[in-house]
Design a protein around this motif. Sequence first.
Motif, PDB file in Angstrom:
ATOM      1  N   SER A 103       0.840  -1.197   0.000  1.00 30.43           N
ATOM      2  CA  SER A 103       0.000   0.000   0.000  1.00 30.43           C
ATOM      3  C   SER A 103       0.874   1.246   0.000  1.00 30.43           C
ATOM      4  N   LYS A 129      -2.697  -8.210  -3.659  1.00 28.05           N
ATOM      5  CA  LYS A 129      -3.063  -7.888  -2.284  1.00 28.05           C
ATOM      6  C   LYS A 129      -2.577  -8.978  -1.334  1.00 28.05           C
ATOM      7  N   ALA A 137      -2.917  -5.575  -6.377  1.00 28.82           N
ATOM      8  CA  ALA A 137      -2.741  -4.584  -5.318  1.00 28.82           C
ATOM      9  C   ALA A 137      -2.902  -3.167  -5.880  1.00 28.82           C
TER      10      ALA A 137
END
Length: 417
Positions: A103, A129, A137
Amino acid sequence: MNVLIKYATIIDSKSDFHNQTVDILIEKGIITEIALIVKNTKDYKEISLDNLHVSQGWFDSSVSFGEPGYEERETILNGLKTAAHSGFTAVALNANSNPVIASYADISLVKAKAQNHAVSLYPIGALTKNGLGENMAELYDMSQAGAVAFYDYQKPIENPNLMKIALQYASNFDGLILSFPQESRISRSGVMNEHISSTRLGLNGNPTLAEELQIARDLFLLEYTGGKLHIPTISSGKSVELIREAKKKKLDVTCSVAIHNLFFTDEALETFNSNFKVLPPIRTNSDIKDLIEGIKDGTIDMVTSDHNPIDIEHKKVEFDHAKYGTIGLESAFGALQTLFSVKKTVEILTKGKERFGVESTSISIGEKANLSLFNPKETYTFSKKHIISTSKNAIFEGSELKGTVYGVVANNKMILK
């Protein structure tokens, strides 16, 4: 930082002083004078070392430090110290921490931990992810935070449509996608190269076919999407051939090889030493010859230490149960020099920067000082005393190496052993 480096032989084909032994004056991190003799009129610190050579700072495209989550293996701070003492001024950090780096906040965290260090850290964000290989992601957000590429470290993307979408999506912001070359339904539970040795040792084999099928699939996807692909740590001669043909088609593909895959064959596993349990596995002499030829002709774009510290609880166990990985930063230069000339070794260690968005500066007046300092002639047996990493899982322990590193000058800082 102000320093005068004395009697240094410059190895930098982009510099006017290539192959010359000179003094180098650095003031506030900038090279201000290079000459046969530079007078120390301002009483700066002088560096004078035996058979000192300097080159552009080295770059490693694949290192793992553990933090966050696996600090017992390696912290970011100690990892950067290890890189500096090994001659590297820049490293690309894999996302295989706990949690994985997936992230904007994760990228920002690891970058903050590496601030104000001589070694620059370039984070690689997870491609999916939580690194689970199921859903893509937040690639764009991570790129905005400073991620230079996207990769689920040593985890193959099984779903070809996911890889297709990732290549297409990342091309919108010039993102670099990495795909681990292994078809897991072929490799299955293999822990070493599938060959005569695996049969003799009674260990499950991981054939080169698993690697080659995945590479062939990804190259077809790349040709379809027109994306930007890097294939890390190839290990077979056929893989070199596949990538060579793809480059002839002008596909935007690069690849790397781990240094240990240029040295050791599967016969080294006769002692069941788990330090030799790496992924991809070490292969055969024939593969090594093809890999070295791939480096020489430019098919293989870069060589990595694939530095991966593993704590003793997960390494000093039965071979089948040991985790994959070896540390490699400390031995990288000395190992490469047993195969290549000092000029070629430096070329290998400075390639790959552009692909990963790393700044490259020549050793020239007016440029930022970004230097690796080393002695290319000293020979020694690599042992635990040469290890700076927290973990000690070194595949090169006991190997005869050539060339020692003094340290680095970069980011207006100097770190010497």
